[in-house]
Scaffold this motif. Structure first.
Motif, mmCIF file in Angstrom:
data_model
loop_
_atom_site.group_PDB
_atom_site.id
_atom_site.type_symbol
_atom_site.label_atom_id
_atom_site.label_comp_id
_atom_site.label_asym_id
_atom_site.label_seq_id
_atom_site.Cartn_x
_atom_site.Cartn_y
_atom_site.Cartn_z
ATOM 1 N N LEU A 1 0.804 -1.225 0.000
ATOM 2 C CA LEU A 1 0.000 0.000 0.000
ATOM 3 C C LEU A 1 0.833 1.270 0.000
ATOM 4 O O LEU A 1 0.292 2.367 0.006
ATOM 5 N N LEU A 2 2.159 1.152 -0.002
ATOM 6 C CA LEU A 2 2.992 2.355 -0.012
ATOM 7 C C LEU A 2 2.730 3.194 -1.257
ATOM 8 O O LEU A 2 2.755 4.422 -1.217
ATOM 9 N N GLY A 3 2.457 2.537 -2.384
ATOM 10 C CA GLY A 3 2.224 3.251 -3.637
ATOM 11 C C GLY A 3 0.895 3.973 -3.697
ATOM 12 O O GLY A 3 0.630 4.684 -4.680
ATOM 13 N N SER A 4 0.065 3.829 -2.669
ATOM 14 C CA SER A 4 -1.204 4.568 -2.649
ATOM 15 C C SER A 4 -0.971 6.075 -2.632
ATOM 16 O O SER A 4 -1.873 6.854 -2.948
ATOM 17 N N ALA A 5 0.235 6.492 -2.253
ATOM 18 C CA ALA A 5 0.546 7.928 -2.189
ATOM 19 C C ALA A 5 0.812 8.534 -3.556
ATOM 20 O O ALA A 5 0.800 9.762 -3.701
ATOM 21 N N LEU A 6 1.057 7.705 -4.571
ATOM 22 C CA LEU A 6 1.354 8.246 -5.893
ATOM 23 C C LEU A 6 0.148 8.988 -6.437
ATOM 24 O O LEU A 6 -0.985 8.499 -6.379
ATOM 25 N N GLN A 7 0.392 10.167 -6.989
ATOM 26 C CA GLN A 7 -0.703 10.944 -7.553
ATOM 27 C C GLN A 7 -0.950 10.614 -9.015
ATOM 28 O O GLN A 7 -1.902 11.115 -9.615
ATOM 29 N N GLU B 1 -5.877 3.961 -0.259
ATOM 30 C CA GLU B 1 -6.512 3.058 -1.219
ATOM 31 C C GLU B 1 -5.465 2.465 -2.148
ATOM 32 O O GLU B 1 -4.599 3.193 -2.660
ATOM 33 N N PRO B 2 -5.523 1.155 -2.390
ATOM 34 C CA PRO B 2 -4.525 0.534 -3.260
ATOM 35 C C PRO B 2 -4.646 1.016 -4.700
ATOM 36 O O PRO B 2 -5.728 1.403 -5.160
ATOM 37 N N VAL B 3 -3.533 1.033 -5.378
ATOM 38 C CA VAL B 3 -3.481 1.400 -6.797
ATOM 39 C C VAL B 3 -3.230 0.134 -7.601
ATOM 40 O O VAL B 3 -2.289 -0.610 -7.326
ATOM 41 N N ASP B 4 -4.067 -0.131 -8.578
ATOM 42 C CA ASP B 4 -3.906 -1.331 -9.404
ATOM 43 C C ASP B 4 -2.981 -1.004 -10.576
ATOM 44 O O ASP B 4 -3.410 -0.621 -11.650
ATOM 45 N N SER B 5 -1.681 -1.160 -10.332
ATOM 46 C CA SER B 5 -0.706 -0.843 -11.377
ATOM 47 C C SER B 5 -0.418 -2.028 -12.283
ATOM 48 O O SER B 5 0.206 -1.863 -13.330
ATOM 49 N N GLY B 6 -0.826 -3.229 -11.859
ATOM 50 C CA GLY B 6 -0.536 -4.428 -12.641
ATOM 51 C C GLY B 6 0.843 -5.006 -12.397
ATOM 52 O O GLY B 6 1.248 -5.954 -13.060
ATOM 53 N N VAL B 7 1.598 -4.434 -11.415
ATOM 54 C CA VAL B 7 2.950 -4.918 -11.121
ATOM 55 C C VAL B 7 2.915 -5.701 -9.814
ATOM 56 O O VAL B 7 2.292 -5.288 -8.836
ATOM 57 N N ARG B 8 3.575 -6.870 -9.827
ATOM 58 C CA ARG B 8 3.707 -7.674 -8.614
ATOM 59 C C ARG B 8 5.183 -7.935 -8.355
ATOM 60 O O ARG B 8 5.950 -8.197 -9.278
ATOM 61 N N ALA C 1 3.897 1.165 -7.320
ATOM 62 C CA ALA C 1 2.582 0.861 -6.740
ATOM 63 C C ALA C 1 2.322 -0.640 -6.846
ATOM 64 O O ALA C 1 1.240 -1.092 -7.220
ATOM 65 N N ALA C 2 3.331 -1.422 -6.495
ATOM 66 C CA ALA C 2 3.303 -2.864 -6.738
ATOM 67 C C ALA C 2 2.694 -3.622 -5.561
ATOM 68 O O ALA C 2 2.827 -3.224 -4.402
ATOM 69 N N GLU C 3 2.065 -4.731 -5.876
ATOM 70 C CA GLU C 3 1.627 -5.681 -4.866
ATOM 71 C C GLU C 3 2.810 -6.588 -4.538
ATOM 72 O O GLU C 3 3.457 -7.119 -5.442
ATOM 73 N N VAL C 4 3.094 -6.765 -3.255
ATOM 74 C CA VAL C 4 4.203 -7.615 -2.824
ATOM 75 C C VAL C 4 3.618 -8.891 -2.248
ATOM 76 O O VAL C 4 2.793 -8.848 -1.328
#
Length: 730
Positions: A157-163, A194-201, A222-225
């Motif tokens: 969820l760290l990438g939730s901060a990306l605008q 809120e999570p961002v669905d970037s498509g990166v894992r 904004a990756a899921e780990v």
């Protein structure tokens, strides 16, 4: 409100003070003005404060790029010399210590000199001025159990901060601060995160030593780990392995992907001539890459061998070693937010004091890597301009215990000599020697006192986020000299405040007793420069000692230099009790080199450098600089440089002829990694992204003189540290 706008007293215009970032600047008008509040909705971009004035012109005391948008926000043009017909406009100024916007209805023209940027309205009238602090705050705090698998959900969820997930997120103002993380029995996420669905894992084994090094990647992508046996990054239809050499691979992915985002973003909202795009020899369809979703774009980036782009990559700014321990989880959002390369060493190498290579006798660090703007608003043209070491005398390196009586010819040391056998630091301190880094700066998170690295602490990083109102609009510096023999360094007061457009309150005090020293530490001071003695009893005062590790003290000092022997523990106590960060010593320091280092640090802090970069520059000049480290938040500054970033210039060639100038630009405060920079030399006409090393050849003496007149910055000429305000150009 964190931003104050007040009329100027001695000329026409306003002064703007951002109390969060300790920045101040002036905006001039062609007549006296009385700023009145206006709705923030007057401006296309969000602002923290908005006022209106009646004027026919606006002048900013710096060379800037003026970006003009139509009333609906459509970008019309940008530059430093142009005219626009009648209309309703939103205008942005870059660089500026805060985000700076104007809104008005009139035709206008833009012009620049070598020091100013001016906007003249065809019809004088109402101009709305908007200001936004470059300070960033987290959206909330994630509570999580600290086992690795639970922590993976928090890191995801760290990438939730990306605008944005576009390449523009390489601008620091479009990244945002990651949400905080704190240990708890149950996993809990605030509504605003809120999570961002970037498509990166990112797939890594569920162990701290694998999880910690990917936190910057998780944030930036904004990756899921998720847990797995083979460390790798996955996208839509592609996989990139992170083995062999897991930590080195993660660092390469961060550097390469960020670099290519900076190149691709020139296809978007901010088309500029970018030096790195011109020199990176890749046959790619940049426009197509810009339009791809993040995951697909990243996959194509990683199809390019790292060796192909490595020669064009700038030296990265920061490496942070985070020990693989669950008690360090709260530091992860801060580390990721700095886009630090992260290592997680399982073993610690104790510092070896045998053979003269321990504390007190360390080799000078090689210089690696730092006019900038951090804003995603077009090309930036900052107004300023943007190693040899001292001979060694073994008498200067006294590892405690030595006194003037024992060695009458020796340079006196800055300890009070409480005991003849005291060591370089208190006995309970455990020194560790982190592995060397390839970056400019190095931070350490974990137990032990690191040699040649910033001892980062959670308290200090949390204070970075505090946005409390302060009463004064001036930058306060307190110089305390508690020893008669060290009065020479007390002259550093003359070095603070040598800035135009920045107001300093500077006070020098001598021979404080315990009560006076307690009051000084409790005062609301931006920077304390302490000169005197420290030993195992504490800081020496006129009547006794003040031990900050024992005393129940109130600390108001924001940042500090404790230029005394063995001041690490006293400085650590200051950070623990309320300071953001400071520079301290690990060993006894001789008076003469300590005085020189104190004067260097004073000028660098006055020039807007942060603590870590200031010490990095000082180490180029003084081998004894390696007896000092930063404690707390190494990114702490007391003011902003004229151009926003931190500039160091190396001069090569015959000074009687044309010079070769190498300008290093370091990320600094709000002008972070990914900011645009352009140095103010006629022979350098392209933009660079920060961090940068800009080589400019065939610079004439007259142009070099004008360049040095623009701003106060360090200059290394023939390996010797000079300063732009006293460097003589024939």
């Amino acid at each position: 409100m964190s931003i104050d706008i007040d009329p100027l007293r001695e000329t026409d215009g306003i002064t703007v003070t951002d109390h969060i970032e300790n920045t101040q600047f002036e905006v001039y008008t062609d007549r006296p003005v009385d700023p009145r509040p206006r709705p923030e909705s007057d401006h296309y971009f969000p602002v923290d404060a908005s006022v209106a004035v009646e004027t026919g012109s606006i002048e900013i005391p710096r060379v800037a790029v003026v970006e003009t948008r139509a009333g609906d926000g459509t970008l019309l043009t940008h530059g430093d010399c142009y005219a626009m017909p009648d209309g309703r406009y939103h205008v942005g100024i870059n660089p500026a210590p805060t985000k700076l916007y104007f809104a008005f209805e009139s035709g206008f023209s833009v012009s620049t000199t070598d020091r100013t940027t001016r906007i003249d309205l065809d019809t004088p009238g109402t101009v709305a001025l908007g200001f936004r602090s470059l300070h960033q705050t987290p959206a909330g705090t994630i509570t999580t159990p600290t086992d690795p698998e639970s922590l993976m959900d928090a890191v995801s969820l760290l990438g939730s901060a990306l605008q944005t997930t576009s390449p523009e997120r390489s601008f620091p103002t479009l990244r945002g601060h990651p949400p905080l993380v704190e240990p708890g029995e149950e996993f809990s996420v605030p509504e605003r995160v809120e999570p961002v669905d970037s498509g990166v894992r990112i797939v890594v084994p569920p162990e701290y030593r694998y999880l910690y090094p990917v936190v910057s990647l998780a944030y930036y992508f904004a990756a899921e780990v998720v847990p797995g046996d083979e460390p790798r990054i996955e996208g839509n239809g592609w996989t990139y392995p992170l083995e062999p050499g897991f930590e080195a691979r993660t660092a390469e992915v961060l550097r390469q992907s960020f670099h290519m985002d900076c190149l691709v973003r020139t296809e978007g909202f901010y088309p500029v001539d970018l030096h790195e795009r011109e020199t990176t020899d890749l046959d790619l369809d940049w426009g197509r890459l810009y339009d791809l979703p993040l995951a697909e774009r990243l996959g194509e980036y990683l199809d390019v061998p790292f060796e192909t782009v490595e020669p064009e990559l700038p030296q990265w700014t920061l490496t942070t070693d985070v020990r693989p321990d669950p008690k360090n989880v709260e530091m992860l959002p801060f580390v990721a937010g700095e886009l630090s390369i992260v290592r997680s060493p399982e073993t610690v190498t104790p510092a070896d004091e045998e053979g003269g290579v321990g504390v007190g006798f360390l080799r000078a660090s090689d210089d690696g890597a730092p006019a900038t703007t951090n804003v995603p608003t077009g090309p930036n043209r900052p107004v300023p301009a943007t190693s040899a070491v001292d001979a060694f005398d073994e008498r200067d390196f006294v590892r405690g215990g030595a006194s003037a009586e024992a060695a009458p010819d020796a340079d006196p040391v800055r300890g009070a000599d409480a005991s003849a056998d005291r060591g370089a630091v208190a006995a309970e301190a455990d020194f560790v020697r982190p592995e060397p880094v390839d970056t400019v700066e190095h931070a350490w998170v974990g137990d032990g006192v690191p040699l040649d690295a910033n001892k980062a602490t959670l308290d200090a990083y949390h204070r970075r986020l505090e946005a409390g109102q302060v009463e004064q609009s001036r930058i306060s510096v307190l110089v305390v000299c508690n020893d008669e023999q060290m009065r020479e360094e007390g002259d550093v007061a003359d070095l603070y405040g040598l800035r135009d457009m920045v107001q300093f309150d500077i006070e020098v005090r001598h021979d404080l007793d315990r009560v006076e020293m307690r009051d000084a530490l409790a005062s609301d001071v931006d920077f304390l420069h302490y000169i005197g003695h420290v030993d195992d009893r504490g800081m020496q005062c006129a009547d006794s000692y003040l031990d900050l590790t024992d005393e129940d003290l109130e600390i108001g000092v924001s940042a500090f230099l404790l230029n005394a022997c063995q001041s690490y523990q006293q400085g650590e106590a200051l950070v623990h009790r309320g300071s953001r960060g400071g520079i301290v010593t690990l060993s006894d320091v001789a008076n003469s080199p300590a005085t020189k280092l104190g004067r260097i640090i004073a000028r660098l802090m006055n020039s807007g450098f942060n603590l870590r970069t200031a010490l990095h520059v000082a180490k180029r000049e003084l081998i004894t600089g390696n007896q000092y480290i930063v404690v707390g938040d190494g990114g702490t500054t007391i003011c902003q440089s004229r151009s926003g970033g931190a500039i160091v210039v190396d001069l090569n060639g015959d000074p009687d002829e044309n010079s070769e100038i190498e300008t290093k630009i370091y990320p600094n405060g709000s002008h972070g990694i990914g900011s645009l920079s352009r140095i103010n030399l006629e022979s350098s006409n392209t933009n660079h992204y920060v961090p940068s090393k800009i080589l400019t050849c065939h610079v004439s003496n007259s142009e070099l003189k004008d360049f040095c007149d623009l701003e106060l910055f360090p200059v290394f000429a023939d390996g010797e540290l000079r300063w732009s305000d006293d460097y003589s150009v024939n």
